[in-house]
Scaffold this motif. Sequence first.
Motif, PDB file in Angstrom:
ATOM      1  N   PRO A 177      14.379   6.216   5.580  1.00  0.00           N
ATOM      2  CA  PRO A 177      15.392   7.280   5.566  1.00  0.00           C
ATOM      3  C   PRO A 177      14.778   8.664   5.415  1.00  0.00           C
ATOM      4  CG  PRO A 177      15.334   6.119   3.459  1.00  0.00           C
ATOM      5  CD  PRO A 177      14.408   5.385   4.363  1.00  0.00           C
ATOM      6  N   GLY A 178      15.303   9.611   6.193  1.00  0.00           N
ATOM      7  CA  GLY A 178      14.863  11.000   6.089  1.00  0.00           C
ATOM      8  C   GLY A 178      13.371  11.146   6.290  1.00  0.00           C
ATOM      9  N   ASN A 179      12.763  11.946   5.426  1.00  0.00           N
ATOM     10  CA  ASN A 179      11.321  12.178   5.494  1.00  0.00           C
ATOM     11  C   ASN A 179      10.612  11.484   4.337  1.00  0.00           C
ATOM     12  OD1 ASN A 179       9.138  13.329   6.861  1.00  0.00           O
ATOM     13  ND2 ASN A 179       9.088  15.121   5.510  1.00  0.00           N
ATOM     14  N   GLU A 180      11.145  10.336   3.959  1.00  0.00           N
ATOM     15  CA  GLU A 180      10.608   9.594   2.820  1.00  0.00           C
ATOM     16  C   GLU A 180       9.202   9.096   3.122  1.00  0.00           C
ATOM     17  OE1 GLU A 180      11.745   5.345   0.870  1.00  0.00           O
ATOM     18  OE2 GLU A 180      13.361   6.821   0.953  1.00  0.00           O
ATOM     19  N   PRO A 181       8.271   9.252   2.179  1.00  0.00           N
ATOM     20  CA  PRO A 181       6.893   8.809   2.433  1.00  0.00           C
ATOM     21  C   PRO A 181       6.780   7.289   2.400  1.00  0.00           C
ATOM     22  CG  PRO A 181       7.095   9.575   0.174  1.00  0.00           C
ATOM     23  CD  PRO A 181       8.405   9.890   0.843  1.00  0.00           C
ATOM     24  N   VAL A 182       5.778   6.768   3.097  1.00  0.00           N
ATOM     25  CA  VAL A 182       5.478   5.343   3.085  1.00  0.00           C
ATOM     26  C   VAL A 182       4.294   5.125   2.156  1.00  0.00           C
ATOM     27  CG1 VAL A 182       4.805   3.351   4.475  1.00  0.00           C
ATOM     28  CG2 VAL A 182       6.314   5.099   5.453  1.00  0.00           C
ATOM     29  N   VAL A 183       4.496   4.356   1.107  1.00  0.00           N
ATOM     30  CA  VAL A 183       3.443   4.143   0.103  1.00  0.00           C
ATOM     31  C   VAL A 183       3.071   2.659   0.132  1.00  0.00           C
ATOM     32  CG1 VAL A 183       2.749   4.498  -2.294  1.00  0.00           C
ATOM     33  CG2 VAL A 183       4.497   5.971  -1.269  1.00  0.00           C
ATOM     34  N   TRP A 184       2.165   2.309   1.007  1.00  0.00           N
ATOM     35  CA  TRP A 184       1.759   0.915   1.192  1.00  0.00           C
ATOM     36  C   TRP A 184       0.248   0.780   1.082  1.00  0.00           C
ATOM     37  CZ3 TRP A 184       4.830  -0.387   6.296  1.00  0.00           C
ATOM     38  CH2 TRP A 184       6.181  -0.538   5.980  1.00  0.00           C
ATOM     39  N   ARG A 185      -0.179  -0.437   0.727  1.00  0.00           N
ATOM     40  CA  ARG A 185      -1.594  -0.773   0.745  1.00  0.00           C
ATOM     41  C   ARG A 185      -1.902  -1.625   1.978  1.00  0.00           C
ATOM     42  NH1 ARG A 185      -3.448  -1.932  -5.545  1.00  0.00           N
ATOM     43  NH2 ARG A 185      -3.345   0.254  -6.208  1.00  0.00           N
ATOM     44  N   GLY A 186      -3.162  -1.997   2.121  1.00  0.00           N
ATOM     45  CA  GLY A 186      -3.653  -2.681   3.305  1.00  0.00           C
ATOM     46  C   GLY A 186      -2.831  -3.832   3.835  1.00  0.00           C
ATOM     47  N   PRO A 187      -2.487  -4.846   3.021  1.00  0.00           N
ATOM     48  CA  PRO A 187      -1.734  -6.001   3.540  1.00  0.00           C
ATOM     49  C   PRO A 187      -0.393  -5.611   4.166  1.00  0.00           C
ATOM     50  CG  PRO A 187      -2.682  -6.513   1.404  1.00  0.00           C
ATOM     51  CD  PRO A 187      -2.906  -5.059   1.626  1.00  0.00           C
ATOM     52  N   MET A 188       0.296  -4.638   3.583  1.00  0.00           N
ATOM     53  CA  MET A 188       1.577  -4.191   4.143  1.00  0.00           C
ATOM     54  C   MET A 188       1.370  -3.479   5.476  1.00  0.00           C
ATOM     55  SD  MET A 188       4.295  -5.020   2.431  1.00  0.00           S
ATOM     56  CE  MET A 188       5.523  -3.766   2.783  1.00  0.00           C
ATOM     57  N   LEU A 189       0.304  -2.703   5.583  1.00  0.00           N
ATOM     58  CA  LEU A 189       0.002  -2.014   6.835  1.00  0.00           C
ATOM     59  C   LEU A 189      -0.269  -3.023   7.940  1.00  0.00           C
ATOM     60  CD1 LEU A 189      -2.434   0.764   5.519  1.00  0.00           C
ATOM     61  CD2 LEU A 189      -0.022   1.043   6.105  1.00  0.00           C
ATOM     62  N   HIS A 190      -1.038  -4.054   7.617  1.00  0.00           N
ATOM     63  CA  HIS A 190      -1.369  -5.088   8.593  1.00  0.00           C
ATOM     64  C   HIS A 190      -0.107  -5.817   9.037  1.00  0.00           C
ATOM     65  CE1 HIS A 190      -4.064  -8.092  10.492  1.00  0.00           C
ATOM     66  NE2 HIS A 190      -3.086  -8.946  10.182  1.00  0.00           N
ATOM     67  N   ARG A 191       0.777  -6.121   8.083  1.00  0.00           N
ATOM     68  CA  ARG A 191       2.008  -6.845   8.400  1.00  0.00           C
ATOM     69  C   ARG A 191       2.912  -6.000   9.312  1.00  0.00           C
ATOM     70  NH1 ARG A 191       3.795  -7.798   3.342  1.00  0.00           N
ATOM     71  NH2 ARG A 191       2.149  -9.349   3.151  1.00  0.00           N
ATOM     72  N   ALA A 192       3.014  -4.704   9.012  1.00  0.00           N
ATOM     73  CA  ALA A 192       3.854  -3.830   9.827  1.00  0.00           C
ATOM     74  C   ALA A 192       3.312  -3.728  11.249  1.00  0.00           C
ATOM     75  CB  ALA A 192       3.937  -2.443   9.190  1.00  0.00           C
ATOM     76  N   LEU A 193       2.000  -3.563  11.384  1.00  0.00           N
ATOM     77  CA  LEU A 193       1.398  -3.463  12.717  1.00  0.00           C
ATOM     78  C   LEU A 193       1.594  -4.751  13.502  1.00  0.00           C
ATOM     79  CD1 LEU A 193      -0.257  -1.774  14.691  1.00  0.00           C
ATOM     80  CD2 LEU A 193      -2.327  -2.651  13.617  1.00  0.00           C
ATOM     81  N   ASN A 194       1.437  -5.880  12.836  1.00  0.00           N
ATOM     82  CA  ASN A 194       1.637  -7.165  13.492  1.00  0.00           C
ATOM     83  C   ASN A 194       3.080  -7.305  13.983  1.00  0.00           C
ATOM     84  OD1 ASN A 194       0.581 -10.000  14.055  1.00  0.00           O
ATOM     85  ND2 ASN A 194       2.357 -10.458  12.790  1.00  0.00           N
ATOM     86  N   GLN A 195       4.033  -6.840  13.173  1.00  0.00           N
ATOM     87  CA  GLN A 195       5.437  -6.916  13.567  1.00  0.00           C
ATOM     88  C   GLN A 195       5.718  -6.011  14.759  1.00  0.00           C
ATOM     89  OE1 GLN A 195       8.227  -6.023  10.432  1.00  0.00           O
ATOM     90  NE2 GLN A 195       9.925  -6.983  11.514  1.00  0.00           N
ATOM     91  N   PHE A 196       5.137  -4.809  14.765  1.00  0.00           N
ATOM     92  CA  PHE A 196       5.326  -3.897  15.892  1.00  0.00           C
ATOM     93  C   PHE A 196       4.819  -4.510  17.194  1.00  0.00           C
ATOM     94  CE2 PHE A 196       5.162   0.233  13.163  1.00  0.00           C
ATOM     95  CZ  PHE A 196       6.454  -0.033  12.727  1.00  0.00           C
ATOM     96  N   LEU A 197       3.721  -5.246  17.117  1.00  0.00           N
ATOM     97  CA  LEU A 197       3.112  -5.809  18.320  1.00  0.00           C
ATOM     98  C   LEU A 197       3.767  -7.110  18.764  1.00  0.00           C
ATOM     99  CD1 LEU A 197      -0.620  -5.153  17.364  1.00  0.00           C
ATOM    100  CD2 LEU A 197       0.622  -4.038  19.225  1.00  0.00           C
ATOM    101  N   ALA A 198       4.199  -7.935  17.797  1.00  0.00           N
ATOM    102  CA  ALA A 198       4.702  -9.272  18.121  1.00  0.00           C
ATOM    103  C   ALA A 198       6.217  -9.341  18.231  1.00  0.00           C
ATOM    104  CB  ALA A 198       4.221 -10.272  17.061  1.00  0.00           C
ATOM    105  N   ASP A 199       6.941  -8.570  17.413  1.00  0.00           N
ATOM    106  CA  ASP A 199       8.394  -8.725  17.348  1.00  0.00           C
ATOM    107  C   ASP A 199       9.165  -7.733  18.215  1.00  0.00           C
ATOM    108  OD1 ASP A 199       7.912 -10.735  15.609  1.00  0.00           O
ATOM    109  OD2 ASP A 199       8.586  -9.711  13.803  1.00  0.00           O
ATOM    110  N   VAL A 200       8.502  -6.719  18.714  1.00  0.00           N
ATOM    111  CA  VAL A 200       9.164  -5.743  19.580  1.00  0.00           C
ATOM    112  C   VAL A 200       9.182  -6.266  21.011  1.00  0.00           C
ATOM    113  CG1 VAL A 200       8.989  -3.429  20.583  1.00  0.00           C
ATOM    114  CG2 VAL A 200       8.624  -3.754  18.135  1.00  0.00           C
TER     115      VAL A 200
END
Length: 385
Positions: free
Chosen positions: A199-222
């Motif tokens: 929402p809005g300009n809310e920052p994303v505060v994630w560590r490595g495993p979450m970043l990897h999971r998000a990237l995997n979802q962008f590539l596989a689930d889109v």
Amino acid sequence: MAEMTTTVNPPTAQQVRAALERVQDPEIHRSIVELDMVKSVEVDAHGTVDVAIYLTVSGCPLKDRLAQDINEQVTALGGVESVRIEMDVMSAEQRQALQAKLRGGRPEREIPFAQPGSLTRVYAVASGKGGVGKSSVTVNLAAAMAAKGLKVGIVDADIYGHSVPRMLGIEGRPTQVQDMIMAPDAFGVRVISIGMFVPGNEPVVWRGPMLHRALNQFLADVYWGDLDVLLLDLPPGTGDVAISVAQLVPNAELLVVTTPQQAAAEVAERAGTIALQTRQRIAGVVENMSWLPCPHCGEKVEVFGSGGGEAVAEALTVATGAKVPLLGQVPLDLRLREGGDRGEPLVLADPDAPAAEVLRGIADRLTTRARGLVGMSLGVSPVAR
């Protein structure tokens, strides 16, 4: 003498369905007939056509555009007096069937671009440090490629500093069909970004495993469709996301963006040499902010020095043992920044601008190789004689 009038018979339901084959779902970009979205078609003797459509989800944000496209195609048929459109919503079973059709039989959670038979060229746009215009280069290259008729997608993999949606004027959120995400598009470019989910300009505060999971979802689930080119806008440096890209899409080629100054070039060289560890190919180097035309005399003013891009290309050539070209030197142009703020890439807004011409030239160089079997694993083993 009375004028003769010609009566045109109403179209048949079959003719209406044939017209509906020309209507594409605005998000999936495939025919609504092919996607089994046409529930029913009825035509009465007076030329009134009733079309019932299944929407993929309730509250589809583009249903008005879909209705307009249906109305245009059907009214173009002779003998149509009016068109009435009814919107229904797919059941869970119908959405599951649609998802299976879009995946083309692929298993869920599979990244299509990482498969041996993929014909999509994947470029990971990298930089050693922030502020070199990496996202501006990514967006304009994608827009230039799409303008040539190519099917292009962007993964905004800069999770912390996402900016691609703004630069393309995308404000909508992705639509989800079961476990599949429909990426919004602008100027013929499909885009997915974490900025579409926070929402809005809310920052994303994630560590490595979450970043990897998000990237995997962008590539596989889109749902990307049959892309010619996929660009990944990486965060600066050689951190978690760059490593994840190498693991998830090992055939991705690096495109290194730098500025002319030596300090930036040294850092960009480090970003490029990650290819030695990940065994990725480096497609080339782009030097951004190369020079500024003097507003008075037109002479080139090298605001950030010179030679940085060439130095990076030469250093990476030596380090990798393979020729790494300097693909282009993009001059400073206020319109490039203004276009990004306005959501309209410079290569489209002012294609004759010097910066736009260089960016289009780089896009041409990156897409001149025809999609083919070069570099693919064909699953063929030698037979001993």
